[in-house]
Design a protein around this motif. Sequence first.
Motif, PDB file in Angstrom:
ATOM      1  N   ARG A  89     138.990  36.786  52.740  1.00 48.82           N
ATOM      2  CA  ARG A  89     137.896  36.104  52.056  1.00 48.82           C
ATOM      3  C   ARG A  89     138.078  36.057  50.542  1.00 48.82           C
ATOM      4  N   ARG A 117     137.498  32.606  49.166  1.00 47.66           N
ATOM      5  CA  ARG A 117     136.164  32.058  49.412  1.00 47.66           C
ATOM      6  C   ARG A 117     135.209  33.234  49.556  1.00 47.66           C
ATOM      7  N   SER A 165     130.315  35.011  53.859  1.00 47.06           N
ATOM      8  CA  SER A 165     129.171  34.223  54.308  1.00 47.06           C
ATOM      9  C   SER A 165     128.142  35.146  54.948  1.00 47.06           C
ATOM     10  N   THR A 193     126.966  34.616  57.754  1.00 45.03           N
ATOM     11  CA  THR A 193     127.466  34.735  59.124  1.00 45.03           C
ATOM     12  C   THR A 193     128.436  35.905  59.250  1.00 45.03           C
ATOM     13  N   VAL A 211     127.769  33.280  50.393  1.00 46.34           N
ATOM     14  CA  VAL A 211     127.252  31.932  50.608  1.00 46.34           C
ATOM     15  C   VAL A 211     126.537  31.870  51.950  1.00 46.34           C
ATOM     16  N   GLY A 212     125.695  30.870  52.094  1.00 43.22           N
ATOM     17  CA  GLY A 212     124.986  30.682  53.349  1.00 43.22           C
ATOM     18  C   GLY A 212     124.255  29.356  53.355  1.00 43.22           C
TER      19      GLY A 212
END
Length: 391
Positions: free
Chosen positions: A88, A91, A94, A96, A187-188
């Motif tokens: 990760r 990025r 998340s 998730t 992020v989400g």
Amino acid sequence: MALIESALLAVKRSSFSSSIHISKSLSLSSSSFNVNNVRSIESISIHSKRRLSTCCQDVKVGDIEDLGNSVNTQKKIRKLDSLLHRFRRKRALSVTDMVQSEWCQKQMEFILLRGKPKATEAMKAGTERHAKLEAEVVQKIKIHVKEIEDSWALKLMNFIVGANQLLFEGLTRELPVIGYLEGVWMVGVIDEIRLPINESVQSPFLVENKTRSRDTLPAEAQKRNSKLQLMCYKYMWDNIVTSNFPASRFYTFYGLNSHYILSQEVQDLAAASGFPANTLDDIVMYYRNTCAVLPPSHNELLIRYEFQRDHSLLGEEKFTYDPAWLMSQLRCSLEFWLGEQEASYVSPDERWKCRFCNFATICPNNSTESETKQAETELDTVSKTEIRRPS
């Protein structure tokens, strides 16, 4: 090509301030809301031709024996070997990722090392239902972008116009959020945000929509997992609207040029939505201003459960935000992602989860002693292979 969702208001609006009047408002009960009262907005689907990059560089590490016993060196090695760095670092984590880690850390580890299993029919049905709910208030259009700065500009625009829709119309769906929390970027996408009716303080209600392949409510472990997801979204939302967005850290992490001149198409879309911009930094400024006028979310959260076959409502669960419990869950998950602890297995009373896991046959938790040694050896081989894999 990566598909990135963004949004653009169908009508021109000037950049809004704290004096914006909310023309429509909604109650927490889903049955009292009429989606026909919400004007449609357009959404931008971007086909990005470049993968998201970061400023992080690959670091070559020699044998651990050659590194000595320095505590700082060991921490550095652990960081480079962590799942966060290996999977990760280009990025953000998340929501998730965090939720799947709570479900079973060992399963999450298998997914990272061996690949994500194919989506089941139930998962596909859930995705289709979310797309249908989004289409009730959002109309999508597509544009192509070549540069990562244009992609991020459109992502931030998506949040701006979604927040604008919430303030003007009382509802928005599939709202992307990004924040720097507990030392990591996260992020989400929030399923649904509503504004309440007949309340003096207009605190947004966060809603999570879940679909069920059976006409029954989920087990307690599934409910707990969904509550964690929604609490993460509230934590992110409240952080976004109460803290100054760390733009410099954002540019550095993703390797972005803040002075990048946006493509003409992106500039035209920004101007049409009411916030003319030439550079990525201009969009970030509008994003910051938008966050500054948004209120923290309501402490009461709502999860809706639908039957996939006919979309009938199976039940709604309202619960109160528990920051202490959330922080304990986040710390536990981050310890796993940062390599500070080994992946844990499900507890004995939740071993039923293993019946639905694609990795159950190779998981040491479900094997005999000889099978356990074989599985651990196989997993260790995969892990070492992943470490050597170039980014």
